[in-house]
Write an enzyme that holds these catalytic residues in place. Structure first.
Site, mmCIF file in Angstrom:
data_model
loop_
_atom_site.group_PDB
_atom_site.id
_atom_site.type_symbol
_atom_site.label_atom_id
_atom_site.label_comp_id
_atom_site.label_asym_id
_atom_site.label_seq_id
_atom_site.Cartn_x
_atom_site.Cartn_y
_atom_site.Cartn_z
ATOM 1 N N GLU A 141 0.824 -1.216 0.000
ATOM 2 C CA GLU A 141 0.000 0.000 0.000
ATOM 3 C C GLU A 141 0.855 1.261 0.000
ATOM 4 O O GLU A 141 0.386 2.337 -0.378
ATOM 5 C CB GLU A 141 -0.965 0.005 1.196
ATOM 6 C CG GLU A 141 -2.083 -1.029 1.122
ATOM 7 C CD GLU A 141 -3.065 -0.787 -0.019
ATOM 8 O OE1 GLU A 141 -2.613 -0.408 -1.116
ATOM 9 O OE2 GLU A 141 -4.264 -1.004 0.161
ATOM 10 N N THR B 38 -5.183 8.214 -3.337
ATOM 11 C CA THR B 38 -5.465 7.919 -1.926
ATOM 12 C C THR B 38 -4.816 8.965 -1.025
ATOM 13 O O THR B 38 -5.428 9.425 -0.056
ATOM 14 C CB THR B 38 -5.016 6.487 -1.559
ATOM 15 O OG1 THR B 38 -5.659 5.592 -2.465
ATOM 16 C CG2 THR B 38 -5.402 6.121 -0.153
HETATM 17 N N1 HSE Z 1 -9.071 3.404 4.453
HETATM 18 C C1 HSE Z 1 -8.419 3.930 3.299
HETATM 19 C C2 HSE Z 1 -8.890 5.339 3.058
HETATM 20 C C3 HSE Z 1 -8.736 3.068 2.118
HETATM 21 O O1 HSE Z 1 -10.103 5.558 3.136
HETATM 22 O O2 HSE Z 1 -8.072 6.226 2.803
HETATM 23 C C4 HSE Z 1 -8.026 3.472 0.890
HETATM 24 O O3 HSE Z 1 -8.375 2.589 -0.168
#
Ligand code: HSE
Length: 314
Positions: free
Chosen positions: A134, A191
């Site tokens: 990630e 993200t």
């Molecule tokens: N929990 C993470 C976010 C997931 O919402 O930023 C990213 O895919």
């Protein structure tokens, strides 16, 4: 140590957060999958060569910037593997849409490496390796997508002291999801961008609201009650901060609810949206979501799916 020359694993897409469970909840979805094949080319001359297939978002193929590459690199270091490896990643999950694309590659890479070298790593630790991937897309590790993609079903991620704990609950058989994926251009580090718009501090009453929703979702999965799961989806912290990043968010949500969805929220960091329901309304909800995006001039793809059982060696 090497007993097989090549190994392939498949991992499904996933949705993270489910509203109030930011960075904590993940749900594996049987809509799309990534495939990772690792081949040992030669012993010695340690290195990773990556070949990307169906790579629409031009994800870099160098190991340092590739989610499968980062996972394999870390596992090679930890298990003292000094081989030259060829890695073929076939992207079935489009990158950048909030449906766990990098996580699917990372989970498949961890599972394939574990099988190739017969390491028998326990599943919790495999999730930790998969989370390394990630960093390539989000800049930091987060476990919600990778844990779901690897373990399947609904997963709760929790750090207890310095150890991560992943609790999997088998979802109800009648749970159906519709994912609306808008065809919009997404930033390369989407993200990171979506995380940067979140508030640093939140009022206690919002925390109370979200904790009660999250607890209701967990109870709903444990009791196999789709209505209960959906009733907990309402999120007053992350959704309000991020929804402006998604075109026509409110109309898509309203349309889905009017067509019979029981709960609607952002899928992961977006821009996909996800609706929760029982099977009978799924097609209608998919049409209603697509219409909501279309009203704002945005083309979209809708995926009607169910929870997935997670990664597997093929
Ligand atoms: N929990 C993470 C976010 C997931 O919402 O930023 C990213 O895919």
């Amino acid at each position: 140590m090497v007993v097989k020359k090549s190994c392939t694993a498949i991992a499904p897409c996933s949705t993270a957060n489910l509203g109030p469970g930011y960075d904590v909840f993940g749900l594996a979805l049987d809509a799309l999958e990534d495939r990772v094949r690792i081949t040992k080319v030669s012993q010695g001359g340690s290195g990773i060569t990556i070949r990307m297939l169906k790579n629409e978002l031009a994800i870099p193929a160098d190991a340092e910037h590739n989610s499968a590459g980062l996972v394999i690199k870390k596992m090679m270091q930890d298990f003292d593997v000094n081989d030259s490896l060829q890695v073929e990643v076939t992207k079935g999950v489009p990158a950048g849409y909030g449906i766990g694309s990098s996580a699917a590659s990372a989970a498949a890479a961890a599972v394939a490496f574990n099988a190739l070298y017969r390491l028998k790593i326990d599943k919790n630790r495999l999730v930790e390796y998969a989370a390394e991937g990630e960093i390539a897309s989000a800049g930091t590790k987060h476990y919600d997508n990778v844990s779901a993609s690897l373990l399947g079903g609904f997963v709760i991620c929790r750090i207890a002291g310095d150890k991560w704990q992943f609790t999997r609950i088998e979802p109800p058989k009648d749970l159906v999801l519709v994912v609306g994926v808008p065809s919009i251009e997404v930033p390369k580090k989407k993200t990171e961008v979506a995380r940067s718009v979140l508030p640093k501090e939140v009022p206690l009453r919002s925390v109370v609201h979200n904790v009660s929703g999250a607890a209701t979702i967990v109870a709903g999965f444990a009791l196999k009650d789709v209505e209960m799961i959906a009733s907990g989806i309402d999120d007053v912290i992350v959704e309000p901060a991020r929804k402006h990043l998604i075109p026509a968010y409110d109309s898509v949500k309203q349309n889905a609810l009017a067509a019979g969805a029981l709960g609607v929220t952002i899928s992961g960091a977006g821009p996909s949206m996800i609706a929760f329901m029982k099977s009978k309304n799924a097609r209608k909800v998919a049409g209603a979501m697509a219409e909501g995006f279309a009203q704002a001039g945005v083309k979209s793809r809708t995926l009607v799916c169910r929870p997935s059982q997670g990664s597997r060696v093929v």
